[in-house]
Scaffold this motif. Structure first.
Motif, PDB file in Angstrom:
ATOM      1  N   GLY A  21      45.628  43.943  28.985  1.00  0.00           N
ATOM      2  CA  GLY A  21      44.388  44.213  28.279  1.00  0.00           C
ATOM      3  C   GLY A  21      43.041  44.582  28.238  1.00  0.00           C
ATOM      4  O   GLY A  21      41.785  44.648  27.767  1.00  0.00           O
ATOM      5  N   GLN A  22      42.920  45.004  29.472  1.00  0.00           N
ATOM      6  CA  GLN A  22      41.302  44.733  30.477  1.00  0.00           C
ATOM      7  C   GLN A  22      41.359  46.341  31.320  1.00  0.00           C
ATOM      8  O   GLN A  22      40.650  46.620  32.516  1.00  0.00           O
ATOM      9  CB  GLN A  22      41.363  43.859  31.484  1.00  0.00           C
ATOM     10  CG  GLN A  22      40.463  42.077  30.603  1.00  0.00           C
ATOM     11  CD  GLN A  22      40.042  41.838  30.909  1.00  0.00           C
ATOM     12  OE1 GLN A  22      39.147  42.364  31.735  1.00  0.00           O
ATOM     13  NE2 GLN A  22      40.229  40.318  31.156  1.00  0.00           N
ATOM     14  N   SER A  23      42.666  46.927  31.316  1.00  0.00           N
ATOM     15  CA  SER A  23      43.399  48.404  32.056  1.00  0.00           C
ATOM     16  C   SER A  23      42.454  49.099  32.232  1.00  0.00           C
ATOM     17  O   SER A  23      41.868  49.877  33.191  1.00  0.00           O
ATOM     18  CB  SER A  23      44.598  48.477  32.188  1.00  0.00           C
ATOM     19  OG  SER A  23      45.157  49.028  30.584  1.00  0.00           O
ATOM     20  N   GLY A  24      41.769  49.899  30.841  1.00  0.00           N
ATOM     21  CA  GLY A  24      40.253  50.813  30.922  1.00  0.00           C
ATOM     22  C   GLY A  24      38.995  50.176  31.557  1.00  0.00           C
ATOM     23  O   GLY A  24      39.020  51.270  31.743  1.00  0.00           O
ATOM     24  N   LEU A  25      39.172  49.024  32.309  1.00  0.00           N
ATOM     25  CA  LEU A  25      38.185  48.544  32.577  1.00  0.00           C
ATOM     26  C   LEU A  25      38.279  48.797  34.404  1.00  0.00           C
ATOM     27  O   LEU A  25      37.214  49.357  35.261  1.00  0.00           O
ATOM     28  CB  LEU A  25      37.838  47.404  32.885  1.00  0.00           C
ATOM     29  CG  LEU A  25      36.981  46.632  31.959  1.00  0.00           C
ATOM     30  CD1 LEU A  25      36.475  44.910  31.966  1.00  0.00           C
ATOM     31  CD2 LEU A  25      36.066  47.711  31.089  1.00  0.00           C
ATOM     32  N   PHE A  26      39.398  49.115  34.525  1.00  0.00           N
ATOM     33  CA  PHE A  26      39.470  49.967  35.864  1.00  0.00           C
ATOM     34  C   PHE A  26      39.136  51.335  36.188  1.00  0.00           C
ATOM     35  O   PHE A  26      40.338  52.560  36.417  1.00  0.00           O
ATOM     36  CB  PHE A  26      41.041  49.780  37.035  1.00  0.00           C
ATOM     37  CG  PHE A  26      41.781  49.711  38.276  1.00  0.00           C
ATOM     38  CD1 PHE A  26      41.213  48.433  38.579  1.00  0.00           C
ATOM     39  CD2 PHE A  26      41.500  50.899  38.290  1.00  0.00           C
ATOM     40  CE1 PHE A  26      41.517  49.297  40.262  1.00  0.00           C
ATOM     41  CE2 PHE A  26      41.744  51.321  39.892  1.00  0.00           C
ATOM     42  CZ  PHE A  26      41.766  50.433  40.639  1.00  0.00           C
ATOM     43  N   CYS A  27      37.636  52.192  36.441  1.00  0.00           N
ATOM     44  CA  CYS A  27      37.656  52.868  36.497  1.00  0.00           C
ATOM     45  C   CYS A  27      36.005  52.930  37.283  1.00  0.00           C
ATOM     46  O   CYS A  27      35.438  51.576  37.096  1.00  0.00           O
ATOM     47  CB  CYS A  27      36.757  53.787  34.955  1.00  0.00           C
ATOM     48  SG  CYS A  27      36.240  52.688  33.539  1.00  0.00           S
ATOM     49  N   ASP A  28      35.174  53.511  37.461  1.00  0.00           N
ATOM     50  CA  ASP A  28      33.901  54.211  37.412  1.00  0.00           C
ATOM     51  C   ASP A  28      33.016  53.379  37.060  1.00  0.00           C
ATOM     52  O   ASP A  28      33.097  54.403  35.746  1.00  0.00           O
ATOM     53  CB  ASP A  28      33.559  55.485  38.819  1.00  0.00           C
ATOM     54  CG  ASP A  28      34.708  54.872  40.189  1.00  0.00           C
ATOM     55  OD1 ASP A  28      34.559  54.156  41.008  1.00  0.00           O
ATOM     56  OD2 ASP A  28      35.449  55.482  40.184  1.00  0.00           O
ATOM     57  N   ARG A  79      43.987  50.070  28.047  1.00  0.00           N
ATOM     58  CA  ARG A  79      43.990  49.542  26.921  1.00  0.00           C
ATOM     59  C   ARG A  79      42.514  48.784  27.242  1.00  0.00           C
ATOM     60  O   ARG A  79      42.338  48.859  28.192  1.00  0.00           O
ATOM     61  CB  ARG A  79      44.920  47.632  26.263  1.00  0.00           C
ATOM     62  CG  ARG A  79      46.386  48.230  25.936  1.00  0.00           C
ATOM     63  CD  ARG A  79      45.960  48.675  24.475  1.00  0.00           C
ATOM     64  NE  ARG A  79      47.227  48.610  23.784  1.00  0.00           N
ATOM     65  CZ  ARG A  79      48.456  50.247  24.445  1.00  0.00           C
ATOM     66  NH1 ARG A  79      47.813  50.993  25.696  1.00  0.00           N
ATOM     67  NH2 ARG A  79      49.468  49.895  24.060  1.00  0.00           N
ATOM     68  N   PHE A  80      41.484  48.221  25.892  1.00  0.00           N
ATOM     69  CA  PHE A  80      40.414  47.976  25.958  1.00  0.00           C
ATOM     70  C   PHE A  80      40.317  46.733  25.539  1.00  0.00           C
ATOM     71  O   PHE A  80      39.776  46.978  23.722  1.00  0.00           O
ATOM     72  CB  PHE A  80      39.056  48.876  26.010  1.00  0.00           C
ATOM     73  CG  PHE A  80      38.540  49.840  27.014  1.00  0.00           C
ATOM     74  CD1 PHE A  80      37.458  49.560  27.713  1.00  0.00           C
ATOM     75  CD2 PHE A  80      39.519  51.623  26.573  1.00  0.00           C
ATOM     76  CE1 PHE A  80      37.649  50.616  28.707  1.00  0.00           C
ATOM     77  CE2 PHE A  80      38.948  51.592  27.824  1.00  0.00           C
ATOM     78  CZ  PHE A  80      37.710  51.807  28.503  1.00  0.00           C
ATOM     79  N   GLY A  81      40.482  45.416  25.574  1.00  0.00           N
ATOM     80  CA  GLY A  81      41.069  44.590  24.346  1.00  0.00           C
ATOM     81  C   GLY A  81      39.929  43.911  24.549  1.00  0.00           C
ATOM     82  O   GLY A  81      38.673  44.253  24.859  1.00  0.00           O
ATOM     83  N   PRO A  82      39.873  42.482  23.997  1.00  0.00           N
ATOM     84  CA  PRO A  82      38.421  41.761  23.292  1.00  0.00           C
ATOM     85  C   PRO A  82      37.571  41.409  24.659  1.00  0.00           C
ATOM     86  O   PRO A  82      36.913  41.696  24.530  1.00  0.00           O
ATOM     87  CB  PRO A  82      39.075  40.572  22.387  1.00  0.00           C
ATOM     88  CG  PRO A  82      40.325  40.973  21.870  1.00  0.00           C
ATOM     89  CD  PRO A  82      41.093  42.133  23.212  1.00  0.00           C
ATOM     90  N   ASP A  83      38.599  41.237  25.877  1.00  0.00           N
ATOM     91  CA  ASP A  83      37.411  39.875  26.973  1.00  0.00           C
ATOM     92  C   ASP A  83      37.081  41.867  27.485  1.00  0.00           C
ATOM     93  O   ASP A  83      35.869  40.999  28.130  1.00  0.00           O
ATOM     94  CB  ASP A  83      38.742  39.701  28.010  1.00  0.00           C
ATOM     95  CG  ASP A  83      38.759  38.488  27.498  1.00  0.00           C
ATOM     96  OD1 ASP A  83      38.566  38.224  26.363  1.00  0.00           O
ATOM     97  OD2 ASP A  83      40.099  38.252  28.352  1.00  0.00           O
ATOM     98  N   ALA A  84      37.591  42.776  27.855  1.00  0.00           N
ATOM     99  CA  ALA A  84      37.034  43.890  28.199  1.00  0.00           C
ATOM    100  C   ALA A  84      35.592  44.285  27.175  1.00  0.00           C
ATOM    101  O   ALA A  84      34.478  45.228  27.878  1.00  0.00           O
ATOM    102  CB  ALA A  84      38.291  45.255  28.581  1.00  0.00           C
ATOM    103  N   LEU A  85      35.581  44.382  26.119  1.00  0.00           N
ATOM    104  CA  LEU A  85      34.409  45.129  24.614  1.00  0.00           C
ATOM    105  C   LEU A  85      33.418  43.587  25.245  1.00  0.00           C
ATOM    106  O   LEU A  85      32.500  43.971  25.435  1.00  0.00           O
ATOM    107  CB  LEU A  85      35.601  45.335  23.675  1.00  0.00           C
ATOM    108  CG  LEU A  85      36.657  46.233  23.356  1.00  0.00           C
ATOM    109  CD1 LEU A  85      36.794  46.028  22.187  1.00  0.00           C
ATOM    110  CD2 LEU A  85      35.678  47.361  23.973  1.00  0.00           C
ATOM    111  N   ASP A  86      34.030  42.943  25.181  1.00  0.00           N
ATOM    112  CA  ASP A  86      33.493  41.527  25.457  1.00  0.00           C
ATOM    113  C   ASP A  86      32.098  41.554  26.615  1.00  0.00           C
ATOM    114  O   ASP A  86      31.016  41.966  26.463  1.00  0.00           O
ATOM    115  CB  ASP A  86      33.243  39.788  25.704  1.00  0.00           C
ATOM    116  CG  ASP A  86      34.124  39.697  24.275  1.00  0.00           C
ATOM    117  OD1 ASP A  86      33.879  40.830  23.186  1.00  0.00           O
ATOM    118  OD2 ASP A  86      34.968  38.419  24.332  1.00  0.00           O
TER     119      ASP A  86
END
Length: 467
Positions: A21-28, A79-86
């Motif tokens: 659920g946090q794969s979207g955070l793997f970015c610069d 995905r950008f799940g709840p933890d990523a968005l928080d």
């Protein structure tokens, strides 16, 4: 009184190896800040990005396509799940409406790519991703991360297979690669490029690669005598024992291994091999071979490991050292002489408008592209031509295939054995002078006349608008 605490360890997605659920955070970070600007400007037009290596790493004359399967898995599960968005909220950098947009973001675009295992060359697109610009831009870091690493490892492994000249090669690299993911990818890429097996048990399990292994020096030294250790191991594995003979004195170890081999033979079993892990492999292998042959054990093979790479393999094979199997670890697992490549992921078209960069030494061609491969009369590769994706030349095989459309694969996941078969197909058709380990010539790669004309037109337009 018991207290319930949240589990600090997130579940991990088996496809990407990233927190679920946090794969979207793997970015610069700049990918997210650009995305918010696109969002605020209502820039949701279609974009095409091209992934390519500008120049070869040292002494390379070809590249092996690898990493595509992991990219497709990542795109399907972006995905950008709840933890990523928080977390993004906590940075104070992002607007609420943009974060709401990310909450529903899925990759809806398409991918055309050179299949895994195929050979390609510098400046050729390994893959092209098309989709709404925010989606296609956000995935840049993961795409380069996976394809760059795996291309380097698969190419390094291919060089080792070439240097071994038919002798089996196995992956022993897990313990010194840069992290668990790299170790798994080394085993995977080595297998694509012709390695026979891996010592990495998880990689063997995940990818269906034959497992292989011997023993450590600690095993030998844990017994009061070397021959006792050999006998214990041989009794446990009477039909698959490989004995490490250089803990104390290599030649004495070989003589003791010969004793154990004859004991096994008397009981109807065969010692598989002895392993050399240090010293002068050329000299020692000849002496060990003599000891084994004099003992009537011509079937016992010699495995060499310990800091070997393609250059040492080439020297040993050229000298005729009687080594039957090579175990390759550190230098191959980190691609030590070429640990990085100049791989780039560049926008080539946005909202119907072709784009390109004109910076010194970093110019690239605009527009979606295709690579066409031509063969000579004997079926060997003769040249590649980079053309526009819309071109249909009368000859030449197109390399980039549609593998994803509207965020979904266009067909079933391709197996590792299919990639291995592609490698064997292509490698057999590449002339040997492009495979040499030092200073190979450049394989002929040209731009089609249509792409050349298109590039000049776009360059002229950009120049007129920006100078």
């Amino acid at each position: 009184m018991s207290m319930n605490f949240p589990d600090p360890s997130p579940a991990y997605d088996s496809a990407s190896g990233l927190p679920a659920g946090q794969s979207g955070l793997f970015c610069d970070l700049y990918e997210l800040t650009m995305a918010q600007t696109f969002f605020c400007r209502k820039m949701f037009g279609p974009a095409t990005f091209s992934l390519f290596v500008r120049n070869y790493p040292p002494n390379r004359g070809y590249l092996v396509s690898a990493g595509l399967e992991q990219v497709l898995e990542f795109l399907e599960k972006l995905r950008f799940g709840p933890d990523a968005l928080d977390y993004l909220t906590s940075t104070g950098m992002f607007q609420r409406d943009f974060l709401d947009y990310l909450a529903g973001l899925r990759f809806t675009g398409s991918v055309r790519a050179i299949p895994e295992g195929r050979l390609y060359f510098a400046a050729e697109p390994a893959l092209e991703i098309s989709g709404p610009i925010i989606e296609a831009q956000l995935v840049e870091t993961f795409v380069i991360n996976q394809v760059n690493l795996q291309t380097l490892l698969a190419t390094k492994a291919a060089r080792c297979v070439w240097a071994a000249q038919g002798r089996p090669v196995t992956d022993f690299g897990a313990r010194r690669t840069q992290g668990a993911d790299a170790a798994l990818k080394m085993a995977r890429c080595g297998y694509i490029a012709g390695f026979q097996s891996t010592s990495n048990v998880m990689a063997a399990s995940l990818y269906g690669i034959p497992p292989a292994g011997t023993m450590a020096h600690s095993f030998i030294s844990s017994f009061t005598s070397e021959i006792e250790a050999f006998r214990a191991y041989a009794q446990t594995f009477p039909d698959r024992a490989v004995l490490l003979i250089d803990t104390y004195d290599t030649l004495e170890g070989a003589r003791k291994a010969a004793v154990v081999a004859r004991e096994l033979a008397a009981e109807g079993h065969k010692l598989v091999a002895v392993r050399l892990d240090s010293g002068d492999f050329d000299d020692l292998s000849r002496k060990v071979r003599g000891i084994l042959d004099d003992a009537g054990l011509p079937y016992v093979e010699i495995l060499a490991s310990g800091g070997l790479d393609e250059y040492q393999l080439e020297s040993l094979v050229h000298s005729g050292a009687p080594i039957d199997i090579f175990g390759l670890g550190t230098k191959v697992g980190v691609s030590d002489d070429a640990p990085w490549s100049d791989m780039a992921y560049k926008l080539v078209c946005y909202d119907g408008r072709p784009v390109m960069k004109l910076s010194t030494d970093k110019v690239y061609r605009p527009g979606a592209k295709q690579v066409f491969r031509f063969n000579d009369r004997e079926g060997m590769f003769s040249r590649d031509v980079i053309g526009l994706a819309t071109e249909r030349p009368p000859a030449g095989d197109p390399l980039l295939e549609p593998v994803m459309d509207q965020g979904k694969r266009t067909g079933p996941e391709r197996s590792l054995n299919q990639a291995r078969d592609w490698f064997q197909h292509d490698f057999a058709r590449l002339d040997s002078h492009f495979k040499v380990l030092g200073g190979p010539p450049r394989f002929p790669v040209d731009a089609s006349p249509a792409l050349e004309q298109f590039t000049r037109q776009v360059q002229s337009t950009i120049g007129a608008d920006n100078y």
